[in-house]
Design an enzyme around this catalytic site. Structure first.
Site, PDB file in Angstrom:
ATOM      1  N   SER A  79      -0.951   5.818  13.818  1.00 51.77           N
ATOM      2  CA  SER A  79      -2.071   5.075  14.588  1.00 51.77           C
ATOM      3  C   SER A  79      -2.335   3.773  13.723  1.00 51.77           C
ATOM      4  O   SER A  79      -2.969   2.880  14.310  1.00 51.77           O
ATOM      5  CB  SER A  79      -3.156   6.018  14.663  1.00 51.77           C
TER       6      SER A  79
ATOM      7  N   HIS B   9      -1.036   8.890  20.444  1.00 52.60           N
ATOM      8  CA  HIS B   9      -0.633   7.450  20.807  1.00 52.60           C
ATOM      9  C   HIS B   9       0.690   7.439  21.506  1.00 52.60           C
ATOM     10  O   HIS B   9       1.465   6.318  21.619  1.00 52.60           O
ATOM     11  CB  HIS B   9      -0.611   6.599  19.537  1.00 52.60           C
TER      12      HIS B   9
ATOM     13  N   LYS C  75      -7.349   8.633  24.956  1.00 51.64           N
ATOM     14  CA  LYS C  75      -6.824   7.141  24.908  1.00 51.64           C
ATOM     15  C   LYS C  75      -5.950   6.902  26.215  1.00 51.64           C
ATOM     16  O   LYS C  75      -6.628   6.261  27.118  1.00 51.64           O
ATOM     17  CB  LYS C  75      -5.939   7.610  23.727  1.00 51.64           C
TER      18      LYS C  75
END
Ligand SMILES: *Cc1c(COP(=O)(O)O)cnc(C)c1O
Length: 403
Positions: free
Chosen positions: A191, A219, A250
């Site tokens: 990240s 991610h 996210k």
């Protein structure tokens, strides 16, 4: 208690922080916690009446505000209201929860999935439930804080290997005593640096040393793999991760976290993990939004392709200008500035020219590795990226980060 009249360690800690924040604010270098008034079309935001290009969002595929997802959330409110009846085990499980878990399992090609109220809680819950005193958990040095906290909370022996260093990982695995339970855990995409774990080697070593393998895909879902399914798809190694963890906050524009895996593992977590048993369920609107988002990803694969193109465009432009983007190959793009001061200065110039982008400084990253951490989205248009590149390059030269 008046914090100004005592002088203990807590007071000093708070004072150190307060002084640092004041210094930043006085020099117009404080850009954290900015209130966003409106999110427009995914890649633009309104801040204090000013429209800015968004380069600090994790909504990689630009799904925030997607009409299908908004509609699903609204319908869930009409049907279930805004809260749950408490924890999942008792009255908190709604059909939208089970639907969401089936959708996640299908998306991740696993037998089952379980959700928690945040990604952070998921990592705490899963690691601390599966691992305990006497076991070994082996974690990449740059893993997310929630993984670190989960490892510490578990009470297991906590060993860290040098970032993405497979020789060091193997050494750590060799040091585990015979017959002891072990887990290897890592971010799929890191990240802070935006690089990808050496997944084929991690899989190989976990197998060789009989360790459970857990991947945090915060991610990588929607980012890696042709259909956005993540790290296994990216490397063509389907079915190799035992514990597939991810967040719903996210790429998935909701809130919550999940673990996908074998039926027995999921069922065990449902009955043994404290964050599931003692914390309320995801609200219905958020569960429905997440459920719909996984479907949108599959229905609109162009988003993944566009994200790829945008990330390549942005990375290539920065490199051409002479910036050090570390080992990033993804939508997370560090722009190395060296000192905290330079990172703050670069942020200020970007912010003044309508780029919403933020710095990462010590202690979040080691001293001397302060950076702007920009994220690219599928919803950026190439001309917006060109504008951002122009701003960053000009500022980088003025500050002396590049020649
Ligand atoms: C954001 C993040 C989490 C935590 O997820 P939340 O849903 O925000 O609590 C966990 N792991 C990684 C790698 C993350 O980036």
């Amino acid at each position: 208690m008046d914090i100004h009249t005592t002088d203990d360690a807590v007071t000093r800690r708070i004072k150190y922080f307060t002084d640092r924040e004041r210094m930043l604010r006085e020099n117009d270098l404080y850009f954290y916690n900015q209130p966003v008034e409106e999110i427009r079309g995914g890649a633009r935001v309104l801040v204090r009446g000013r429209e800015m290009g968004m380069y600090a969002s994790y909504s990689y595929l630009g799904l925030i505000g997607h009409p299908r997802i908004n509609k699903a959330a609204k319908e869930a409110v009409d049907k279930f209201g805004t809260g749950t009846n408490g924890v999942r085990t008792l009255a908190g499980t709604l059909t939208i929860h089970t639907e969401l878990e089936e959708t996640i399992a299908a998306f991740k090609h696993t037998e089952a999935a379980v959700t928690y109220s945040s990604g952070y809680a998921t990592n705490l819950a899963v690691i601390s439930t599966l691992m305990g005193r006497g076991d070994y958990v082996i974690s990449d040095k740059l893993n997310h804080a929630s993984i670190v906290d989960g490892c510490l909370m578990s009470g297991a022996e906590f060993r860290r290997f040098r970032h993405n260093d497979m020789e060091d990982l193997e050494k750590r695995l060799q040091q585990v005593p015979e017959g002891v339970a072990k887990m290897v855990v890592a971010d799929a995409v890191f990240s802070m640096d935006g690089d990808v774990i050496d997944f084929p080697r991690v899989v190989e070593l976990s197998k060789k040393y009989n360790a459970w393998l857990m991947m945090d895909e915060a991610h990588s879902v929607g980012v890696l793999g042709k259909t956005g399914r993540g790290i296994e798809e990216h490397f063509g190694l389907e079915g190799t991760v035992d514990i597939k963890m991810g967040t719903l906050s996210k790429t998935i524009p909701s809130v919550g976290g999940y673990v996908a895996g074998k039926k027995e593992l999921v069922q065990y977590l449902r009955h043994a993990s404290r964050a599931y048993i003692f914390s309320a369920a995801i609200p219905p609107a958020q569960a429905a939004a997440a459920n719909e988002a996984f479907k949108v990803i599959l229905d609109e694969p162009w988003r993944i392709e566009k994200l790829r193109q945008n990330a390549d465009h942005f990375l290539a432009g920065l490199k051409e200008a002479g910036f050090d983007t570390m080992l990033s190959t993804t939508a997370i793009v560090p722009v190395l500035c060296d000192t905290d001061e330079r990172a703050f200065a670069l942020t200020r110039q970007c912010q003044h020219q309508d780029l919403f982008v933020l710095p990462v400084v010590s202690p979040a990253v080691p001293e001397g590795l302060a950076r702007l951490r920009a994220t690219v989205l599928a919803s950026h248009e190439p001309k917006e990226i060109d504008y951002a590149l122009g701003v960053i390059e000009k500022a980088g030269k003025e500050i002396g980060i590049i020649q």
